[in-house]
Design a protein around this motif. Structure first.
Motif, PDB file in Angstrom:
ATOM      1  N   GLY A  71      -4.201  23.053  -3.275  1.00 13.97           N
ATOM      2  CA  GLY A  71      -5.133  23.508  -2.091  1.00 13.97           C
ATOM      3  C   GLY A  71      -6.051  22.161  -1.710  1.00 13.97           C
ATOM      4  N   THR A  72      -6.604  21.721  -2.300  1.00 12.70           N
ATOM      5  CA  THR A  72      -7.283  20.453  -2.323  1.00 12.70           C
ATOM      6  C   THR A  72      -6.637  19.364  -1.612  1.00 12.70           C
ATOM      7  N   ILE A  73      -5.353  19.158  -2.044  1.00 13.30           N
ATOM      8  CA  ILE A  73      -4.573  18.026  -1.257  1.00 13.30           C
ATOM      9  C   ILE A  73      -4.382  18.347   0.031  1.00 13.30           C
ATOM     10  N   VAL A  74      -4.036  19.665   0.375  1.00 15.77           N
ATOM     11  CA  VAL A  74      -3.560  20.284   1.674  1.00 15.77           C
ATOM     12  C   VAL A  74      -4.828  20.077   2.408  1.00 15.77           C
ATOM     13  N   SER A  75      -5.702  20.415   2.106  1.00 15.00           N
ATOM     14  CA  SER A  75      -7.186  20.645   2.962  1.00 15.00           C
ATOM     15  C   SER A  75      -7.585  19.223   3.263  1.00 15.00           C
ATOM     16  N   SER A  76      -7.426  18.169   2.151  1.00 12.23           N
ATOM     17  CA  SER A  76      -7.691  16.636   2.391  1.00 12.23           C
ATOM     18  C   SER A  76      -6.763  16.232   3.506  1.00 12.23           C
ATOM     19  N   LEU A  77      -5.752  16.443   3.574  1.00 15.81           N
ATOM     20  CA  LEU A  77      -4.706  15.962   4.546  1.00 15.81           C
ATOM     21  C   LEU A  77      -5.163  16.426   5.872  1.00 15.81           C
ATOM     22  N   GLY A  78      -5.672  17.705   6.088  1.00 12.97           N
ATOM     23  CA  GLY A  78      -5.906  18.181   7.338  1.00 12.97           C
ATOM     24  C   GLY A  78      -7.396  17.754   7.724  1.00 12.97           C
ATOM     25  N   SER A  79      -8.053  17.184   6.792  1.00 11.60           N
ATOM     26  CA  SER A  79      -9.701  16.932   7.063  1.00 11.60           C
ATOM     27  C   SER A  79      -9.976  16.359   8.336  1.00 11.60           C
ATOM     28  N   ASP A  80      -8.741  15.414   8.767  1.00 15.43           N
ATOM     29  CA  ASP A  80      -9.187  14.711  10.212  1.00 15.43           C
ATOM     30  C   ASP A  80      -9.442  15.514  11.550  1.00 15.43           C
ATOM     31  N   LEU A  94      -9.409  18.680  11.324  1.00 17.20           N
ATOM     32  CA  LEU A  94     -10.746  19.948  11.045  1.00 17.20           C
ATOM     33  C   LEU A  94     -12.027  19.329  11.327  1.00 17.20           C
ATOM     34  N   THR A  95     -12.550  17.851  10.907  1.00 19.42           N
ATOM     35  CA  THR A  95     -13.807  17.257  11.121  1.00 19.42           C
ATOM     36  C   THR A  95     -13.914  16.994  12.625  1.00 19.42           C
ATOM     37  N   GLY A 151     -20.802  18.505   9.767  1.00 19.10           N
ATOM     38  CA  GLY A 151     -21.825  19.602   9.350  1.00 19.10           C
ATOM     39  C   GLY A 151     -21.403  21.054   9.152  1.00 19.10           C
ATOM     40  N   ARG A 152     -20.518  21.191  10.113  1.00 17.34           N
ATOM     41  CA  ARG A 152     -19.883  22.706   9.994  1.00 17.34           C
ATOM     42  C   ARG A 152     -18.934  22.701   9.087  1.00 17.34           C
ATOM     43  N   VAL A 153     -17.911  21.636   9.072  1.00 18.37           N
ATOM     44  CA  VAL A 153     -16.846  21.488   8.134  1.00 18.37           C
ATOM     45  C   VAL A 153     -17.669  21.796   6.536  1.00 18.37           C
TER      46      VAL A 153
END
Length: 399
Positions: free
Chosen positions: A51-60, A62-63, A69-71
């Motif tokens: 889950g951490t890997i998936v959300s890290s790759l999508g962080s750009d 999302l941010t 701040g909201r993220v």
């Protein structure tokens, strides 16, 4: 306002560390109560890491859509919900279910906060912030211990941490007006919101990005392998008692935390590139000490490896905007975070197979091989960044 926001970010880094050490502390109580094999902790850990890997790759994306701040607020809230879910779980499958939001919450906030600090604050703050992460990892097990010693069970330990995360979520929500862009804080003049979010393929094509990705993979492989197997190495290879080995493993983590606190005072003078090289040199000295035929040398080597790990991770992160530009740094940091978690997942278990089927005495050589690869890849990223800097300067002169 700048200092107030920095204080909020410090609290957020403590919150990042709080859940990271919970599973290992609580698992001896959990697996017996749920009636599952002790090895099933690895299943939960891998779900969290995935889950951490998936959300890290999508962080750009999302941010850029929500802002850091909201993220951060949403991610901490998601983690709080997952921790509360852990505290109500009565079966193994429920733990696996709650491990999904647990991991998804961790990756986005990690990448978003690291990128924000790398762009807007000096390098010393990155070292001290990661020191705060270490503080969080020390607090978590103590709360689990407090709950267990008080007869409240491991569930209340998770609930305590969940409550802390809820309070922090409220603080982050109230701090949202403070999350305004501070241009030029890291010497970057590019507008990091001007371009669209990069795809994974586009990020990988940035010169030096692959090198940086492998360097992060290797760093976490060294840190996690040393932390997981050092105790067994000292017992099986050096002949120490289990109690003494456990004390020394704790010194390894204390060395990382204290080392990062100390690095904050010298990183401004040396710079990120030299700090990474300094850490790699200290790790090399620690590995060399572990190769000597002496239990004292092995103990000293472990402490040195911990101290050497201290400056590398925060300095490599802080160098990202300077290497790749502020407009690309969020995407690259997300990729680096994902690669780091892959290294955490794969390399310690791989050495476990080597130790079981060959000998645990190979641990220093295993760490040395990873260290060499990390050094080569990191220097490659530095060279690519230098070439891009020269090209940008040439384009500016031509225009």
């Amino acid at each position: 306002m700048v200092h107030l926001l920095l204080g909020v970010i410090y609290l957020a880094f403590i919150s990042l560390g709080l859940p990271d050490s919970l599973l290992g502390s609580a698992w001896p109580s959990i697996y017996g109560e749920l009636g599952v094999p002790v090895s099933f902790a690895g299943v939960i850990s891998m779900i969290i890491s995935a889950g951490t890997i998936v959300s890290s790759l999508g962080s750009d994306r999302l941010t850029r859509a929500l802002g850091p701040g909201r993220v951060t607020a949403c991610s901490v809230a998601l983690t709080a919900a997952a921790l509360f879910g852990f505290s109500t779980s009565t079966s193994f499958w429920m733990l696996c279910l709650w491990a999904v939001p647990y991991g998804l919450g961790a990756g986005s906030v990690d990448a978003a906060l690291n990128n924000y600090v790398a762009i807007h604050y000096a390098s010393r703050h990155m070292s001290w912030l990661h020191c705060m992460w270490g503080v969080g990892t020390l607090v978590g097990p103590n709360l689990i211990s407090y709950a267990l010693s008080g007869g409240q069970g491991w569930q209340m330990g998770y609930r305590y941490i969940s409550l802390l995360q809820v309070v922090l979520t409220a603080v982050l929500i109230f701090s949202l007006p403070l999350w305004k862009r501070q241009p030029g804080a890291a010497g970057q003049q590019e507008d990091d919101q001007a371009r669209e979010a990069l795809s994974l393929g586009q990020t990988l094509r940035i010169p030096g990005a692959k090198n940086a990705m492998v360097a992060f993979f290797c760093y976490c492989a060294v840190e996690q392998t040393a932390g997981l197997w050092a105790g067994s190495y000292l017992v099986l290879h050096s002949g120490l008692s289990a109690e003494r080995a456990a004390q020394l493993v704790s010194l390894f983590y204390i060395g990382i935390t204290v080392g990062r606190a100390a690095c904050g005072f010298i990183t401004t003078a040396l710079g990120d590139v030299r700090m990474v090289r300094l850490g790699q040199g200290i790790i090399l000295a620690g590995v060399a000490a572990m190769l000597l035929p002496s239990s004292w040398a092995a103990q000293a080597g472990l402490v040195l490896i911990g101290l050497g790990c201290a400056p590398i991770y925060p300095s490599m992160i802080h160098a990202t905007p300077a290497r790749f530009g502020a407009s690309h740094s969020q995407a690259v940091i997300g990729l680096q975070m994902a690669s780091a978690y892959v290294g955490t997942c794969l390399m310690p278990p791989l050495f476990g197979l080597i130790a079981q089927n060959i000998t645990i005495s190979l641990m220093p050589l295993y760490l040395l091989a990873i260290l060499v690869l990390m050094t080569v890849m990191n220097e490659g990223a530095n060279r690519a960044a230098s070439r891009q800097s020269v090209l940008r300067a040439a384009r500016q002169r031509a225009s």
